[in-house]
Design a protein around this motif. Structure first.
Motif, short mmCIF file in Angstrom:
data_model
loop_
_atom_site.label_atom_id
_atom_site.label_comp_id
_atom_site.label_asym_id
_atom_site.label_seq_id
_atom_site.Cartn_x
_atom_site.Cartn_y
_atom_site.Cartn_z
N GLY A 153 40.31 51.92 49.14
CA GLY A 153 40.05 50.59 48.61
C GLY A 153 40.62 50.40 47.22
N SER A 154 40.62 51.49 46.44
CA SER A 154 41.12 51.39 45.06
C SER A 154 42.62 51.12 45.03
N GLU A 155 43.32 51.47 46.10
CA GLU A 155 44.77 51.27 46.14
C GLU A 155 45.19 50.05 46.96
N VAL A 156 44.30 49.59 47.82
CA VAL A 156 44.64 48.46 48.69
C VAL A 156 43.91 47.19 48.26
N ALA A 157 42.58 47.26 48.23
CA ALA A 157 41.79 46.04 47.99
C ALA A 157 41.74 45.67 46.50
N ALA A 158 41.71 46.69 45.62
CA ALA A 158 41.58 46.40 44.18
C ALA A 158 42.74 45.55 43.65
N PRO A 159 44.01 45.92 43.97
CA PRO A 159 45.10 45.06 43.47
C PRO A 159 45.09 43.65 44.07
N VAL A 160 44.57 43.54 45.27
CA VAL A 160 44.47 42.20 45.88
C VAL A 160 43.47 41.37 45.07
N PHE A 161 42.37 42.01 44.68
CA PHE A 161 41.38 41.33 43.84
C PHE A 161 42.05 40.85 42.54
N ALA A 162 42.85 41.71 41.94
CA ALA A 162 43.50 41.35 40.67
C ALA A 162 44.42 40.14 40.86
N ARG A 163 45.16 40.14 41.97
CA ARG A 163 46.06 39.00 42.23
C ARG A 163 45.26 37.70 42.40
N VAL A 164 44.13 37.82 43.08
CA VAL A 164 43.30 36.62 43.28
C VAL A 164 42.79 36.12 41.93
N VAL A 165 42.35 37.04 41.09
CA VAL A 165 41.80 36.64 39.79
C VAL A 165 42.89 36.01 38.92
N GLU A 166 44.10 36.56 38.99
CA GLU A 166 45.21 35.96 38.22
C GLU A 166 45.45 34.51 38.61
N LYS A 167 45.29 34.22 39.87
CA LYS A 167 45.43 32.83 40.32
C LYS A 167 44.23 31.99 39.91
N LEU A 168 43.05 32.60 40.04
CA LEU A 168 41.82 31.85 39.76
C LEU A 168 41.76 31.37 38.32
N VAL A 169 42.10 32.26 37.39
CA VAL A 169 41.96 31.88 35.98
C VAL A 169 42.90 30.73 35.62
N VAL A 170 44.03 30.65 36.35
CA VAL A 170 44.95 29.53 36.11
C VAL A 170 44.40 28.27 36.76
N LEU A 171 44.05 28.38 38.03
CA LEU A 171 43.62 27.18 38.78
C LEU A 171 42.27 26.65 38.31
N MET A 172 41.42 27.56 37.82
CA MET A 172 40.10 27.11 37.35
C MET A 172 40.11 26.81 35.85
N GLY A 173 41.24 27.08 35.21
CA GLY A 173 41.34 26.80 33.78
C GLY A 173 40.42 27.66 32.94
N ILE A 174 40.38 28.95 33.26
CA ILE A 174 39.52 29.87 32.49
C ILE A 174 40.39 30.59 31.45
N PRO A 175 40.19 30.32 30.18
CA PRO A 175 41.03 30.96 29.16
C PRO A 175 40.69 32.45 29.05
N PRO A 176 41.61 33.24 28.52
CA PRO A 176 41.31 34.66 28.28
C PRO A 176 40.05 34.79 27.41
N ASP A 177 39.38 35.92 27.52
CA ASP A 177 38.11 36.11 26.82
C ASP A 177 38.24 35.84 25.32
N SER A 178 39.34 36.34 24.73
CA SER A 178 39.49 36.19 23.27
C SER A 178 39.56 34.71 22.89
N VAL A 179 40.31 33.94 23.67
CA VAL A 179 40.43 32.50 23.38
C VAL A 179 39.09 31.81 23.57
N ARG A 180 38.46 32.15 24.67
CA ARG A 180 37.18 31.50 24.99
C ARG A 180 36.12 31.81 23.93
N GLN A 181 36.07 33.08 23.54
CA GLN A 181 35.05 33.46 22.54
C GLN A 181 35.36 32.85 21.18
N ALA A 182 36.65 32.73 20.89
CA ALA A 182 37.03 32.11 19.60
C ALA A 182 36.64 30.64 19.61
#
Lengths: 585, 154
Positions: free
Chosen positions: A552-581
């Protein structure tokens, strides 16, 4: 005037007068005769016709108002048999244009056996009908030649418009939507779950055919319009990632679920295979059985180590362990008389609980479960909703299976194997719901796909539904921190730069029909959420039987990362540093 | 009165003339009533047919609207929009491509709200009574509205 003619004049006048009187007398006699009532009754029967008015099926939109399911015009092509003047032309035209059997039509038209109307074909697309209409018009405008008995004519051909379901996005989100067959009923997904609301209520009424009695037709409200929690763009992105991942890893099938852990709104739910519901008759080409239609809700499986987050939650919440509790991993743990080994068959020595999660140690989690005890372990599992349907508003949800002490097929070793997600069957949506409690300060939300329903012009939105607090807020935050730390510390492929995420991999052996587990084929999973300090999404990835790697660490984990990369763009979630600032301003 | 009696009794040709005139008046009146009745009935029938046609047009219009919405859905579908965007040279943004700026008063977009007062909510019967009344009912209604009727509810 001569006298000899006057009597003749009087006779003629008398005859005319008699005839003149006889006519109204006869009218009055007929009107008041016993037969008059029957004739009136008969005529009344033709003054009205019973008509069933079907409301248009409600449309389905995504959360941003993009049409996912609508209605399009199609036609019933029929033949008004008494009006047919040339059966050969009609039969030949229909057979060529609509690919129908010439002989069947010709025989019916020439020998109707009392039939007045023939439904030649239904659900004919407008293009074909336009073609037929044009041909009919051309034949009607031919110069008259009354001597030709076999003059070509399409007289009697009639076209009746009606709706059929249409899915503009084709296969996108089809596993969520389901489909509507020509019988007008919904199957699978939202179409089946909300079939009654979407279909509306047909009304049968008497409609006057006599224009003197014309009146407004009763207003039939259309079926309810549904607005889903699904975001079309996220759904498309997730489906694309899933499809690419299956190819990349040589996997058989898969599923990805994205949910807002605070509201239970499912933002995307991808499952393979998918098909175009506009061509629902191909269903059997894609699916072997109904549970494959939407794996995320209908296909329970042994999830493997992603289940450890629930075991650890229970242990932390009950005070059985703390993050710093130390455990000596010797590489084997005996439970119920059966030895349990780690995924690598190795001994990991002294580990705290964070280390146990980070290295996904079966031996450690089996020990934790044994310390927790079966009663508490299964009590927590139930509180997380394992073994019960989540109640998501999609048709065909499976309950999974959680064996508990007292069941005929439960053995003490099950406590150990269940602790790391073997011997227990769950669906991805069950895991997502359970994880929502961890991501949402202990409050577990019910997953749902209906955002709102529009009826009679008013929109009624679905409020979030909370299903209790299986663990405390403190436990949830502690585990969040442990899981985030674990990911960071092992440099997981699930990490996304700029965003702090929590999650857990899972690799599960697949039970064979013989009862033993296969060594070389696995189900790989990953569950994660983020940003950790303010979770906006929970993502569950399940990749079935990958061939590139069994882990799972080699197959599913990178898929999760790809999904999150899309989500933060489509949901407009700024990086933590920007958001906290920004929050600090 | 003697003058009238003289005319009617002593001049038979006048009597016949009067009788003929009376019958003629009755006939003309009857023909007039029948004519009016036929006119109104035929107009009612024509208007009734128009109403039926309009009902059919309303149904066709609704059907066409739904079909056009569906066609719009196809044109704005993800695949269609993505193909057009790619053709125009757009590419998908990655997290690194995005720059976040603070916009005072900016509110994040909310899910769609489709609630609206739709025209078909207006349930009032749009068909005037005159189209469904008999001549007598119409006449009675006119009397009631003009206040000439003795009955009615105050």
């Amino acid at each position: 005037m001569n006298y000899e003619y006057s009597w003749r004049v009087k006779l003629v006048i008398g005859v005319f007068a008699l005839v003149g009187l006889a006519i109204p007398a006869q009218i009055l006699r007929i009107q008041n005769s016993p037969e008059a009532g029957k004739i009136l009754d008969q005529s009344n029967n033709y003054n009205w016709e019973v008509r069933t008015l079907y409301p248009a099926r409600g449309s389905i939109y995504d959360r941003n108002g993009r049409l996912l399911a609508g209605n399009e015009i199609v036609y019933e092509v029929g033949v008004d048999i008494p009006r047919v003047s040339n059966p050969h032309t009609v039969a030949l035209t229909l057979s060529v244009t609509l690919d129908l059997d010439y002989n069947d039509i010709y025989d019916t038209l020439t020998n109707p056996e009392g039939r007045l109307y023939l439904v030649a074909d239904d659900f004919v697309l407008p293009g074909k009908v336009e073609e037929l209409k044009k041909l009919k018009e051309e034949l009607e405008n031919q110069p008259d030649d009354w001597r030709a008995a076999d003059r070509p004519s399409l007289d009697g051909l009639v076209f009746r418009a009606h709706f059929q379901r249409s899915y503009p996005e084709k296969s996108l989100g089809s596993n969520i939507l389901g489909f509507v067959m020509h019988d007008g009923h919904g199957y699978f997904g939202v179409e089946a779950k909300y079939d009654e609301q979407l279909a509306g209520i047909p009304v049968t009424t008497l409609v006057p055919t006599d224009p003197n009695r014309a009146e407004d037709l009763p207003r039939i409200p259309d079926g309810a319009t549904l607005i889903l929690t699904i975001d079309r763009d996220i759904q498309a992105a997730v489906e694309e990632i899933l499809d690419l991942s299956l190819v990349e890893h040589g996997a058989e099938a898969g599923s990805i679920v994205v949910m807002n852990p605070k509201t239970g709104e499912v933002l995307a739910m991808a499952s393979t295979p998918r098909f175009d519901p506009n061509e629902y008759w191909d269903y059997e080409l894609y699916f072997n059985n109904a549970s494959e239609f939407n794996r995320a809700i209908s296909l329970p499986y042994e999830p493997g180590s992603v289940f450890k987050i629930l075991t650890m939650s229970g242990a932390l919440d009950s005070g059985t362990v703390t993050p710093s509790t130390s455990f000596l991993d010797t590489g084997v743990f005996l439970i119920g008389g059966v030895p349990v080994y780690n995924w690598d068959d190795a001994a990991w020595g002294y580990q705290d609980m964070t280390g146990c999660m980070q290295h996904s140690l079966n031996v450690c989690l089996a020990w934790v479960a044994s310390q927790l005890g079966p009663q508490k372990f299964y009590s927590y599992a139930r509180a997380f909703g394992i073994g019960h349907p989540t109640g998501i508003d999609l048709a065909g949800e499976a309950a999974g299976r959680l064996k508990v002490p007292g069941d005929g097929d439960w053995y003490p070793v099950d406590l150990g194997t269940n602790s790391f997600g073997q011997g227990v069957a769950v669906t991805p949506i069950q895991m997502v719901m359970a994880a929502s409690a961890i991501a949402n300060d202990g409050r577990m939300v019910a997953p749902h796909v209906l955002y709102g329903m529009v009826q009679n012009g008013r929109q009624y939105n679905s409020p979030p539904r909370y299903l209790g607090t299986p663990i405390s807020e403190t436990t949830a935050r502690t585990l969040n921190e442990m899981l985030a730390y674990s990911l960071e510390n092992e440099s997981s492929l699930a990490l996304v730069p700029g965003y702090r995420l929590a999650g857990k991999t899972g690799t599960a052996q697949i039970p064979l029909p013989t009862g033993y587990y296969a060594n070389s084929i696995t189900n790989t999973s990953f569950i994660g959420w983020g940003p950790v300090d303010d979770p906006q999404f929970v993502v569950y990835v399940w990749i079935e039987r990958p061939s590139s790697s069994i882990w799972g660490s080699e197959v599913a984990a990178p898929v999760f990362a790809r999904v999150v990369e899309k989500l933060v763009v489509l949901m407009g979630i700024p990086p933590d540093s920007v958001r906290q600032a920004l929050a600090g301003q | 009165m003697d003058f009238v009696r003289n005319i009617t009794q002593k001049t038979p040709w006048k009597t016949q003339q009067q009788l003929f005139g009376f019958v003629l008046v009755v006939l003309v009146f009857a023909a007039m009533i029948a004519g009016i009745y036929l006119t109104i009935t035929s107009r009612a029938a024509v208007l009734g047919r128009e109403i039926q046609n309009l009902e059919a047009q309303i149904t066709d219009g609704k059907r066409l609207n739904a079909d056009l919405s569906n066609q719009l859905g196809v044109l704005l579908s993800y695949q269609s929009m993505a193909e057009r965007a790619w053709a125009m040279g757009f590419t998908l943004a990655s997290p690194e491509d995005i720059e976040y700026v603070t916009i005072p008063g900016y509110a994040a977009p909310q899910p769609v709200d489709l609630s609206e007062a739709r025209p078909d909510e207006q349930q009032a019967n749009t068909l005037p009574d005159a189209y469904t009344q008999s001549l007598w009912e119409w006449f009675e209604a006119q009397l009631v509205t003009s206040g000439l009727s003795g009955g009615g509810v105050q």
